[in-house]
Design a protein around this motif. Structure first.
Motif, mmCIF file in Angstrom:
data_model
loop_
_atom_site.group_PDB
_atom_site.id
_atom_site.type_symbol
_atom_site.label_atom_id
_atom_site.label_comp_id
_atom_site.label_asym_id
_atom_site.label_seq_id
_atom_site.Cartn_x
_atom_site.Cartn_y
_atom_site.Cartn_z
ATOM 1 N N TRP A 159 -5.588 15.513 2.096
ATOM 2 C CA TRP A 159 -4.962 14.191 2.015
ATOM 3 C C TRP A 159 -4.511 13.916 0.585
ATOM 4 N N PHE A 160 -3.291 13.405 0.421
ATOM 5 C CA PHE A 160 -2.751 13.067 -0.898
ATOM 6 C C PHE A 160 -2.360 11.592 -0.929
ATOM 7 N N LYS A 161 -2.897 10.865 -1.905
ATOM 8 C CA LYS A 161 -2.484 9.479 -2.129
ATOM 9 C C LYS A 161 -1.198 9.491 -2.930
ATOM 10 N N ARG A 162 -0.119 8.918 -2.384
ATOM 11 C CA ARG A 162 1.183 8.990 -3.018
ATOM 12 C C ARG A 162 1.478 7.684 -3.775
ATOM 13 N N ASP A 163 0.716 7.466 -4.851
ATOM 14 C CA ASP A 163 0.991 6.284 -5.664
ATOM 15 C C ASP A 163 2.306 6.425 -6.422
ATOM 16 N N ASP A 164 2.868 7.642 -6.436
ATOM 17 C CA ASP A 164 4.197 7.814 -7.031
ATOM 18 C C ASP A 164 5.294 7.208 -6.154
ATOM 19 N N TYR A 165 4.935 6.738 -4.959
ATOM 20 C CA TYR A 165 5.900 6.030 -4.119
ATOM 21 C C TYR A 165 6.007 4.548 -4.500
ATOM 22 N N PHE A 166 5.194 4.106 -5.460
ATOM 23 C CA PHE A 166 5.421 2.777 -6.029
ATOM 24 C C PHE A 166 6.526 2.957 -7.065
ATOM 25 N N ALA A 167 7.768 2.877 -6.608
ATOM 26 C CA ALA A 167 8.924 3.255 -7.420
ATOM 27 C C ALA A 167 10.040 2.240 -7.203
ATOM 28 N N LEU A 175 0.834 -1.207 0.000
ATOM 29 C CA LEU A 175 0.000 0.000 0.000
ATOM 30 C C LEU A 175 0.867 1.255 0.000
ATOM 31 N N THR A 176 0.667 2.119 -0.983
ATOM 32 C CA THR A 176 1.333 3.422 -0.961
ATOM 33 C C THR A 176 0.598 4.317 0.041
ATOM 34 N N PRO A 177 1.318 5.230 0.683
ATOM 35 C CA PRO A 177 0.715 5.970 1.795
ATOM 36 C C PRO A 177 -0.137 7.151 1.354
ATOM 37 N N TRP A 178 -0.927 7.630 2.300
ATOM 38 C CA TRP A 178 -1.604 8.923 2.200
ATOM 39 C C TRP A 178 -0.814 9.910 3.059
ATOM 40 N N GLU A 179 -0.636 11.110 2.551
ATOM 41 C CA GLU A 179 0.046 12.159 3.306
ATOM 42 C C GLU A 179 -0.906 13.329 3.514
ATOM 43 N N HIS A 180 -0.883 13.889 4.692
ATOM 44 C CA HIS A 180 -1.733 15.034 5.018
ATOM 45 C C HIS A 180 -0.889 16.294 4.929
ATOM 46 N N ARG A 181 -1.152 17.088 3.902
ATOM 47 C CA ARG A 181 -0.365 18.305 3.682
ATOM 48 C C ARG A 181 -1.295 19.475 3.383
ATOM 49 N N GLY A 182 -1.065 20.575 4.074
ATOM 50 C CA GLY A 182 -1.841 21.782 3.817
ATOM 51 C C GLY A 182 -3.329 21.588 3.993
#
Length: 320
Positions: free
Chosen positions: A34-42, A24-31
């Motif tokens: 919530w942002f799903k960081r599927d770009d972390y599948f790298a 599972l790629t994470p969710w980040e809470h910014r500003g």
């Protein structure tokens, strides 16, 4: 380390990428969002090839590679399909044959062919720039030992069994399972709509607390295609457990699919210039569409690669 892969290597003796399809790629809470960081599948590290298309390509090549000796694919010289196909092919020991519209003396001036060549890709040249011409040459070059990576990195549901299409999307559908409970409105891109179909499949099974999906179209209209494809997987898009709203940047002429919006960022997140950057700029200019609170989730399907991250993994440096 901004990747779900614990070890960064092209070598299958070091790491087998298919073992991480369910990570599972994470969710980040910014500003406040919530942002799903599927770009972390790298698999080669953040800044390398990444995202939902990379995940689906690994699934596809891993599933269909038995008895295949090489990959055949064709796309625009601007397309990450070229670099991704060569990279994932190299991981599985498959050479890559790529059809492009270019000239031999200039093809390596372009980033994606240059990266593809760094992983051993060889090029064939189409007689014209249009996709039907490129795909016709792909068909002419396909042999029984060829593994064809379809245009757009997909499984055309007109030619593949519905069960295979469903499994292709389930690797991405799983990614909704860690959606924050606070999120009520989920914002997602609609380009080729392969990632969107995966999100829809996941939400149709487990919407968590989402009551509205807001998609932003960055390419030609594909909702009818999505409806047909989802129907084959047993999902009626007219009976979803949430509201689905859509706005097209393409049909409203806010931006063409080929446009690149550089420099769009938020709280340290640099958005992909072809995809999320267009969405973000439109959302900035239409603040009523983007409440800034933790009931909103924004799905990042991928980020632009950085060639400097990829080059250390090249297998054919003389071609780079």
């Amino acid at each position: 380390m901004n990747t779900v892969f614990p070890e960064l290597s092209l070598d299958r003796q070091q790491v087998q990428w298919e073992n991480f399809l369910g990570a599972l790629t994470p969710w980040e809470h910014r500003g406040g969002i919530w942002f799903k960081r599927d770009d972390y599948f790298a698999p080669l590290g953040y800044g390398g090839p990444n995202g939902s298309k990379m995940r689906q390509l690994i699934w596809y090549i891993n599933r269909y590679r038995p008895e295949k000796t090489h990959i055949v694919t064709g796309a625009s010289i601007q397309s990450p399909q070229l670099s991704m196909s060569a990279i994932v092919g190299a991981h599985y020991g498959l050479r890559s044959r790529q059809i492009v519209y270019s000239k031999p003396d200039s093809v390596l001036r372009h980033e994606n062919p240059r990266i593809a060549a760094g992983f051993g890709a060889v090029f064939e040249y189409a007689s014209g720039p249009y996709n039907p011409i490129i795909q016709r040459k792909v068909a002419n070059l396909t042999q029984p030992s060829s593994l064809v990576v379809e245009y757009g990195i997909t499984l055309p549901h007109e030619r593949y069994p519905a069960d295979d299409v469903r499994k292709f999307h389930e690797v991405g559908a799983h990614q909704v399972s860690n959606l924050p409970e606070q999120v009520r409105t989920l914002i997602a891109p609609a380009g080729s709509c392969n990632s969107l179909c995966s999100i829809l499949l996941g939400l149709s099974r487990n919407p968590v607390n989402v009551d509205r999906l807001f998609t932003v179209g960055i390419g030609p209209e594909k909702r009818e295609w999505v409806s047909e494809r989802m129907g084959l997987m047993g999902v009626d898009v007219n009976a979803l457990p949430f509201r689905w709203d859509h706005h097209s940047l393409h049909t409203t002429k806010f931006a063409k699919y080929s446009d690149k919006f550089t420099g769009e960022q938020f709280e340290g997140i640099m958005f992909h210039p072809t995809y999320e950057a267009k969405m973000w700029r439109w959302l900035r200019q239409n603040p009523d569409a983007l409440p800034r609170d933790d009931t909103v989730g924004f799905w990042i399907v991928g980020s632009a690669p950085n060639p400097k991250v990829i080059e250390p993994f090249f297998t054919h440096r003389s071609l780079s």
